[in-house]
Design a protein around this motif. Structure first.
Motif, PDB file in Angstrom:
ATOM      1  N   THR A  10       0.812  -1.204   0.000  1.00 32.33           N
ATOM      2  CA  THR A  10       0.000   0.000   0.000  1.00 32.33           C
ATOM      3  C   THR A  10       0.855   1.268   0.000  1.00 32.33           C
ATOM      4  OG1 THR A  10      -0.156  -0.049   2.409  1.00 32.33           O
ATOM      5  CG2 THR A  10      -1.904  -1.151   1.176  1.00 32.33           C
ATOM      6  N   SER A  30      -4.637 -10.120  -3.746  1.00 27.85           N
ATOM      7  CA  SER A  30      -5.195  -8.796  -3.428  1.00 27.85           C
ATOM      8  C   SER A  30      -4.083  -7.793  -3.128  1.00 27.85           C
ATOM      9  CB  SER A  30      -6.200  -8.877  -2.275  1.00 27.85           C
ATOM     10  OG  SER A  30      -5.570  -9.265  -1.082  1.00 27.85           O
ATOM     11  N   ARG A  33      -2.677  -6.806  -6.514  1.00 27.24           N
ATOM     12  CA  ARG A  33      -3.582  -5.869  -7.199  1.00 27.24           C
ATOM     13  C   ARG A  33      -3.440  -4.468  -6.633  1.00 27.24           C
ATOM     14  NH1 ARG A  33      -6.985 -10.356  -6.864  1.00 27.24           N
ATOM     15  NH2 ARG A  33      -8.059  -9.500  -5.042  1.00 27.24           N
ATOM     16  N   ARG A  34      -3.319  -4.367  -5.295  1.00 24.47           N
ATOM     17  CA  ARG A  34      -3.134  -3.070  -4.649  1.00 24.47           C
ATOM     18  C   ARG A  34      -1.845  -2.406  -5.113  1.00 24.47           C
ATOM     19  NH1 ARG A  34      -4.923  -5.107  -0.175  1.00 24.47           N
ATOM     20  NH2 ARG A  34      -2.893  -5.634   0.660  1.00 24.47           N
ATOM     21  N   ARG A  37      -2.389  -1.239  -8.744  1.00 28.32           N
ATOM     22  CA  ARG A  37      -3.327  -0.103  -8.744  1.00 28.32           C
ATOM     23  C   ARG A  37      -2.648   1.179  -8.244  1.00 28.32           C
ATOM     24  NH1 ARG A  37      -7.189  -2.585  -6.292  1.00 28.32           N
ATOM     25  NH2 ARG A  37      -6.468  -2.107  -4.191  1.00 28.32           N
ATOM     26  N   THR A  38      -1.898   1.058  -7.157  1.00 26.80           N
ATOM     27  CA  THR A  38      -1.218   2.222  -6.576  1.00 26.80           C
ATOM     28  C   THR A  38      -0.189   2.801  -7.544  1.00 26.80           C
ATOM     29  OG1 THR A  38      -1.544   1.348  -4.344  1.00 26.80           O
ATOM     30  CG2 THR A  38       0.165   3.024  -4.617  1.00 26.80           C
ATOM     31  N   GLU A  53      -4.820  -5.091 -12.917  1.00 29.74           N
ATOM     32  CA  GLU A  53      -5.246  -5.912 -11.782  1.00 29.74           C
ATOM     33  C   GLU A  53      -5.594  -7.338 -12.221  1.00 29.74           C
ATOM     34  OE1 GLU A  53      -7.171  -2.862  -8.557  1.00 29.74           O
ATOM     35  OE2 GLU A  53      -8.421  -3.425 -10.272  1.00 29.74           O
TER      36      GLU A  53
END
Length: 127
Positions: A10, A30, A33-34, A37-38, A53
């Motif tokens: 994150t 997950s 994917r984070r 995405r970030t 993702e």
């Protein structure tokens, strides 16, 4: 190119790349994917987030199924102004290498690759 190891997916990514070491568990998808995405949002590439993702989920899912005990490395990097690369490094092929004595390989296909492994039959000695 600036590369950084991201302990928590994150955290904001580096200027050109972000990387995370993740366990071989389904929950790692997950986290991956984070990470993607970030990074994509930080680079202003919001339109690539959904595809990114999906791609990283597939790659991580494949790696999780190898049953390795080490951590996989998930990387998202801005290769050029018009190209982002998403990669997952896992230890599955190291296991294949060990079990086949190095008798394995890969062939690129138009839409993917074929990985093959040759198991050698041992001829019983005089008994």
């Amino acid at each position: 190119m600036v590369t950084t190891t991201v302990e928590s997916p994150t955290r904001p990514p580096a200027a050109d790349a972000a990387r995370a070491l993740l366990p071989y568990e389904p929950q790692s998808a997950s986290a991956a994917r984070r990470l993607v995405r970030t990074a994509l949002r930080a680079w202003g590439l919001e339109d690539l987030v959904e595809a990114g993702e999906l791609i990283v989920s597939e790659l991580v899912g494949n790696a999780v199924r190898t049953g390795c005990r080490r951590k996989m490395t998930v990387t998202v990097e801005r290769v050029t102004e018009r190209c982002v690369r998403i990669s997952v490094r896992d230890g599955g092929l190291a296991l294949v290498h060990r079990l086949t004595g190095g008798h394995w390989g890969a062939s690129l296909e138009p839409f993917g690759k074929t990985v093959h492994a040759d198991l050698r039959i041992r001829i019983p000695g005089p008994g």
